[in-house]
Design a protein around this motif. Structure first.
Motif, PDB file in Angstrom:
ATOM      1  N   THR A  64       0.848  -1.189   0.000  1.00 13.51           N
ATOM      2  CA  THR A  64       0.000   0.000   0.000  1.00 13.51           C
ATOM      3  C   THR A  64       0.882   1.237   0.000  1.00 13.51           C
ATOM      4  O   THR A  64       1.817   1.342   0.791  1.00 13.51           O
ATOM      5  CB  THR A  64      -0.920   0.005   1.232  1.00 13.51           C
ATOM      6  N   PHE A  65       0.555   2.170  -0.879  1.00 14.46           N
ATOM      7  CA  PHE A  65       1.336   3.400  -1.028  1.00 14.46           C
ATOM      8  C   PHE A  65       0.405   4.602  -0.908  1.00 14.46           C
ATOM      9  O   PHE A  65      -0.665   4.619  -1.503  1.00 14.46           O
ATOM     10  CB  PHE A  65       2.023   3.437  -2.393  1.00 14.46           C
ATOM     11  N   SER A  66       0.843   5.596  -0.161  1.00 10.15           N
ATOM     12  CA  SER A  66       0.056   6.814  -0.001  1.00 10.15           C
ATOM     13  C   SER A  66       0.513   7.850  -1.019  1.00 10.15           C
ATOM     14  O   SER A  66       1.696   8.136  -1.142  1.00 10.15           O
ATOM     15  CB  SER A  66       0.230   7.370   1.411  1.00 10.15           C
ATOM     16  N   LEU A  67      -0.446   8.398  -1.746  1.00 14.27           N
ATOM     17  CA  LEU A  67      -0.158   9.490  -2.674  1.00 14.27           C
ATOM     18  C   LEU A  67      -0.610  10.827  -2.082  1.00 14.27           C
ATOM     19  O   LEU A  67      -0.643  11.834  -2.780  1.00 14.27           O
ATOM     20  CB  LEU A  67      -0.862   9.258  -4.021  1.00 14.27           C
ATOM     21  N   ARG A  68      -0.924  10.811  -0.805  1.00 14.28           N
ATOM     22  CA  ARG A  68      -1.389  12.002  -0.116  1.00 14.28           C
ATOM     23  C   ARG A  68      -0.354  13.111  -0.263  1.00 14.28           C
ATOM     24  O   ARG A  68       0.825  12.916  -0.028  1.00 14.28           O
ATOM     25  CB  ARG A  68      -1.595  11.676   1.356  1.00 14.28           C
ATOM     26  N   GLY A  69      -0.801  14.266  -0.690  1.00 16.04           N
ATOM     27  CA  GLY A  69       0.087  15.404  -0.846  1.00 16.04           C
ATOM     28  C   GLY A  69       0.920  15.389  -2.121  1.00 16.04           C
ATOM     29  O   GLY A  69       1.766  16.254  -2.321  1.00 16.04           O
ATOM     30  N   LEU A  70       0.673  14.423  -3.005  1.00 11.04           N
ATOM     31  CA  LEU A  70       1.431  14.332  -4.248  1.00 11.04           C
ATOM     32  C   LEU A  70       1.103  15.518  -5.148  1.00 11.04           C
ATOM     33  O   LEU A  70      -0.065  15.803  -5.424  1.00 11.04           O
ATOM     34  CB  LEU A  70       1.106  13.015  -4.970  1.00 11.04           C
ATOM     35  N   THR A  71       2.128  16.223  -5.602  1.00  6.74           N
ATOM     36  CA  THR A  71       1.906  17.364  -6.486  1.00  6.74           C
ATOM     37  C   THR A  71       2.257  17.028  -7.931  1.00  6.74           C
ATOM     38  O   THR A  71       1.868  17.735  -8.840  1.00  6.74           O
ATOM     39  CB  THR A  71       2.733  18.580  -6.025  1.00  6.74           C
ATOM     40  N   ALA A  72       2.994  15.933  -8.128  1.00  2.00           N
ATOM     41  CA  ALA A  72       3.359  15.503  -9.485  1.00  2.00           C
ATOM     42  C   ALA A  72       2.190  14.746 -10.116  1.00  2.00           C
ATOM     43  O   ALA A  72       1.201  14.428  -9.462  1.00  2.00           O
ATOM     44  CB  ALA A  72       4.597  14.607  -9.425  1.00  2.00           C
ATOM     45  N   GLU A  73       2.321  14.447 -11.406  1.00  2.69           N
ATOM     46  CA  GLU A  73       1.281  13.718 -12.119  1.00  2.69           C
ATOM     47  C   GLU A  73       1.273  12.235 -11.797  1.00  2.69           C
ATOM     48  O   GLU A  73       0.277  11.555 -12.012  1.00  2.69           O
ATOM     49  CB  GLU A  73       1.459  13.891 -13.634  1.00  2.69           C
ATOM     50  N   TYR A  74       2.384  11.733 -11.282  1.00  2.00           N
ATOM     51  CA  TYR A  74       2.495  10.303 -11.008  1.00  2.00           C
ATOM     52  C   TYR A  74       3.502  10.058  -9.888  1.00  2.00           C
ATOM     53  O   TYR A  74       4.247  10.943  -9.487  1.00  2.00           O
ATOM     54  CB  TYR A  74       2.927   9.543 -12.257  1.00  2.00           C
ATOM     55  N   LYS A  75       3.502   8.815  -9.393  1.00  2.00           N
ATOM     56  CA  LYS A  75       4.493   8.380  -8.406  1.00  2.00           C
ATOM     57  C   LYS A  75       4.933   6.974  -8.782  1.00  2.00           C
ATOM     58  O   LYS A  75       4.098   6.132  -9.140  1.00  2.00           O
ATOM     59  CB  LYS A  75       3.896   8.377  -6.995  1.00  2.00           C
ATOM     60  N   ASP A  76       6.232   6.715  -8.703  1.00  2.00           N
ATOM     61  CA  ASP A  76       6.750   5.376  -8.975  1.00  2.00           C
ATOM     62  C   ASP A  76       6.663   4.537  -7.705  1.00  2.00           C
ATOM     63  O   ASP A  76       7.138   4.944  -6.646  1.00  2.00           O
ATOM     64  CB  ASP A  76       8.192   5.437  -9.479  1.00  2.00           C
ATOM     65  N   LEU A  77       6.031   3.368  -7.821  1.00  2.00           N
ATOM     66  CA  LEU A  77       5.845   2.453  -6.705  1.00  2.00           C
ATOM     67  C   LEU A  77       6.814   1.290  -6.864  1.00  2.00           C
ATOM     68  O   LEU A  77       6.947   0.742  -7.960  1.00  2.00           O
ATOM     69  CB  LEU A  77       4.401   1.931  -6.673  1.00  2.00           C
ATOM     70  N   TYR A  78       7.474   0.908  -5.791  1.00  2.05           N
ATOM     71  CA  TYR A  78       8.479  -0.154  -5.833  1.00  2.05           C
ATOM     72  C   TYR A  78       7.978  -1.365  -5.041  1.00  2.05           C
ATOM     73  O   TYR A  78       7.785  -1.280  -3.830  1.00  2.05           O
ATOM     74  CB  TYR A  78       9.807   0.352  -5.264  1.00  2.05           C
ATOM     75  N   ILE A  79       7.776  -2.482  -5.745  1.00  2.13           N
ATOM     76  CA  ILE A  79       7.287  -3.709  -5.144  1.00  2.13           C
ATOM     77  C   ILE A  79       8.434  -4.714  -5.137  1.00  2.13           C
ATOM     78  O   ILE A  79       8.865  -5.184  -6.190  1.00  2.13           O
ATOM     79  CB  ILE A  79       6.063  -4.263  -5.921  1.00  2.13           C
ATOM     80  N   PRO A  80       8.943  -5.063  -3.946  1.00  2.00           N
ATOM     81  CA  PRO A  80      10.107  -5.954  -3.875  1.00  2.00           C
ATOM     82  C   PRO A  80       9.770  -7.409  -4.219  1.00  2.00           C
ATOM     83  O   PRO A  80       8.719  -7.918  -3.844  1.00  2.00           O
ATOM     84  CB  PRO A  80      10.570  -5.824  -2.427  1.00  2.00           C
ATOM     85  N   VAL A  81      10.694  -8.040  -4.951  1.00  2.00           N
ATOM     86  CA  VAL A  81      10.603  -9.461  -5.264  1.00  2.00           C
ATOM     87  C   VAL A  81      11.937 -10.117  -4.924  1.00  2.00           C
ATOM     88  O   VAL A  81      12.983  -9.464  -4.928  1.00  2.00           O
ATOM     89  CB  VAL A  81      10.235  -9.740  -6.744  1.00  2.00           C
ATOM     90  N   THR A  82      11.868 -11.407  -4.605  1.00  2.50           N
ATOM     91  CA  THR A  82      13.050 -12.172  -4.225  1.00  2.50           C
ATOM     92  C   THR A  82      13.170 -13.397  -5.105  1.00  2.50           C
ATOM     93  O   THR A  82      12.170 -14.060  -5.389  1.00  2.50           O
ATOM     94  CB  THR A  82      12.947 -12.622  -2.751  1.00  2.50           C
ATOM     95  N   VAL A  83      14.393 -13.700  -5.517  1.00  2.00           N
ATOM     96  CA  VAL A  83      14.656 -14.884  -6.336  1.00  2.00           C
ATOM     97  C   VAL A  83      15.127 -16.003  -5.430  1.00  2.00           C
ATOM     98  O   VAL A  83      15.928 -15.786  -4.520  1.00  2.00           O
ATOM     99  CB  VAL A  83      15.726 -14.566  -7.414  1.00  2.00           C
ATOM    100  N   HIS A  84      14.622 -17.191  -5.661  1.00  2.00           N
ATOM    101  CA  HIS A  84      15.025 -18.386  -4.925  1.00  2.00           C
ATOM    102  C   HIS A  84      15.834 -19.234  -5.898  1.00  2.00           C
ATOM    103  O   HIS A  84      15.271 -19.867  -6.785  1.00  2.00           O
ATOM    104  CB  HIS A  84      13.803 -19.148  -4.416  1.00  2.00           C
TER     105      HIS A  84
END
Length: 184
Positions: free
Chosen positions: A42-62
């Motif tokens: 979950t990511f908060s865009l509260r107060g975002l003044t830009a047109e977009y925000k980059d969200l980073y979802i971590p993944v792990t390799v086994h």
């Protein structure tokens, strides 16, 4: 005499079940899989003044690192967002790495929209087989309200102060200390 017979019987049993010499089993490249590190993002865009925000979802390799870049194939299983609300920018695991981030560019939300979400699923491909079943799908949510920040420092503070995440406490802390709050 009884002890001698017992010892001889044990030695005979051990001799009959001796180990065989074989090579050390190593992890094979075709056994490599990938999983989301967390299933609710979950990511908060509260107060975002830009047109977009980059969200980073971590993944792990086994498995083992490769000497080449590998694409992680993703599929959107469900969503309350349209294709125009987000764009998957990157799902590549760089050579030599075992962790990376799926990068999603989320469009700013209109004021009358509380949140958008997508359900991402990792699809096996030529680089990765099916991974840990419960970590093959992840919810990615972006909202206009407060959301628990990702850094570990927040986990310890909000558990200490109010025994769980509280949007009210989050709001008070941000109003008092600002958006870039850091308790370390």
């Amino acid at each position: 005499m009884k002890r001698i017979l017992t010892v001889v019987a044990v030695l005979a049993a051990l001799a009959g079940t001796s180990c065989s010499k074989s090579g050390i089993q190593t992890f094979r490249m075709e056994d490599t899989s990938v999983s989301f590190s967390g299933i609710d993002n979950t990511f908060s865009l509260r107060g975002l003044t830009a047109e977009y925000k980059d969200l980073y979802i971590p993944v792990t390799v086994h498995g083992i690192p490769a000497s080449y870049d590998r694409e992680i194939t993703l599929e959107v299983k469900d969503s309350i967002a349209t294709k125009g609300d987000y764009e998957i920018l990157s799902s590549v695991l760089k050579a030599g790495e075992l962790k990376t981030n799926i990068v999603i560019r989320a469009k700013a939300l209109p004021e009358d929209v509380e949140e958008k979400l997508i359900l991402l699923s990792i699809v096996p491909n030529e680089f990765f087989r099916k991974g840990i079943p419960s970590y093959q799908k992840a919810v990615v949510r972006w909202t206009n309200s407060y959301a628990r920040p990702v850094p570990d420092v927040w986990k310890s503070w909000y558990l200490y102060i109010c025994a769980g995440y509280s949007k009210a406490l989050h709001k008070i802390l941000v109003e008092e200390y600002g958006d870039e709050i850091d308790f370390c």
